[in-house]
Design an enzyme around this catalytic site. Structure first.
Site, PDB file in Angstrom:
ATOM      1  CB  ALA A   9      -0.921   0.005   1.218  1.00 23.02           C
ATOM      2  CB  SER A  10       0.613   4.417  -1.785  1.00 27.68           C
ATOM      3  OG  SER A  10       0.472   3.764  -3.035  1.00 27.68           O
ATOM      4  CB  THR A  11      -0.069   6.357   2.658  1.00 19.95           C
ATOM      5  OG1 THR A  11      -1.431   5.924   2.844  1.00 19.95           O
ATOM      6  CG2 THR A  11       0.028   7.138   1.356  1.00 19.95           C
ATOM      7  CD  GLN A  14      -3.274   3.992   0.431  1.00 17.97           C
ATOM      8  OE1 GLN A  14      -2.227   3.475   0.062  1.00 17.97           O
ATOM      9  NE2 GLN A  14      -4.012   4.737  -0.372  1.00 17.97           N
TER      10      GLN A  14
END
Length: 205
Positions: A9-11, A14
């Site tokens: 997940a990007s962040t 998330q």
């Protein structure tokens, strides 16, 4: 066959493990079991992804690299993607993505008809390249729209920047203060190395 699932997940906000159930069900549907899971919160546009690098280090020829979609594996610029793809190929890994049916043949223990297998492999390789390019284009377009939105909000005096996760900030500062390195801190704080570097730089200002 050793199946290595990669989830990203990007962040930090998330859930990187969101697709785990889908990957496990996919493996079950092919009478297989996921043997190892590599999960991290990091941008797909970054080459600095400790868990992906660990997967590549652990991998052996014939293993399967299982992902939800190609964009979970890469949103990299073409040069970095080619380096990553070369590293994957050099380890003899087979990329299998849930949303890429031509890749599902990689879950089979036997190749069957050699000609058909080679044809499907060539088609799959082409589609993986195409989807990697689309993932990068999507990333660039979203970044451009985001920048335009920020500029518009700034012009209207409404932009406040991204809210700070105070708990994460404090945890990273404590780990760095204890002498841990950037990657070790990211691992223990369950965040990306980029976030650790950003917090470190803010703290040192």
């Amino acid at each position: 066959m050793f199946i290595r699932a990669y989830l990203r997940a990007s962040t930090e906000e998330q859930d990187a493990g969101r697709a785990r159930a889908s990957l496990e069900q996919f493996a079950t549907d092919h009478n297989k079991v996921i043997a190892s899971v590599y999960l991290e919160n990091a941008s797909g546009a970054s080459v600095d992804r400790p868990e992906l690098l660990r997967l590549l280090k652990d991998a052996r020829k014939g293993d399967v690299l299982l992902v939800e979609s190609i964009d979970r594996l890469s949103r990299l610029p073409v040069e970095d993607w080619q380096k990553l793809k070369a590293a994957i190929d050099s380890k003899g890994l087979r990329i299998v993505a849930l949303d890429l049916p031509t890749s599902h043949q990689g879950m089979q223990d036997t190749k069957g008809d050699e000609f058909t297998g080679r044809m499907l492999g060539a088609i799959n390789s082409m589609l993986v390249e195409m989807m990697a390019a689309i993932a990068r284009k999507d990333y660039e377009q979203r970044r451009e729209r985001q920048a335009q939105g920020i500029e518009k909000a700034k012009a209207a005096g409404k932009y406040q920047g991204r809210p700070i996760n105070s708990d994460l900030h404090r945890r990273v500062v404590e780990l760095l203060g204890a002498g841990l390195g950037i990657r070790a801190t990211a691992r223990h704080a369950n965040c990306s190395t980029t976030t650790v570097l950003r917090i470190r730089d803010l703290t040192s200002q």
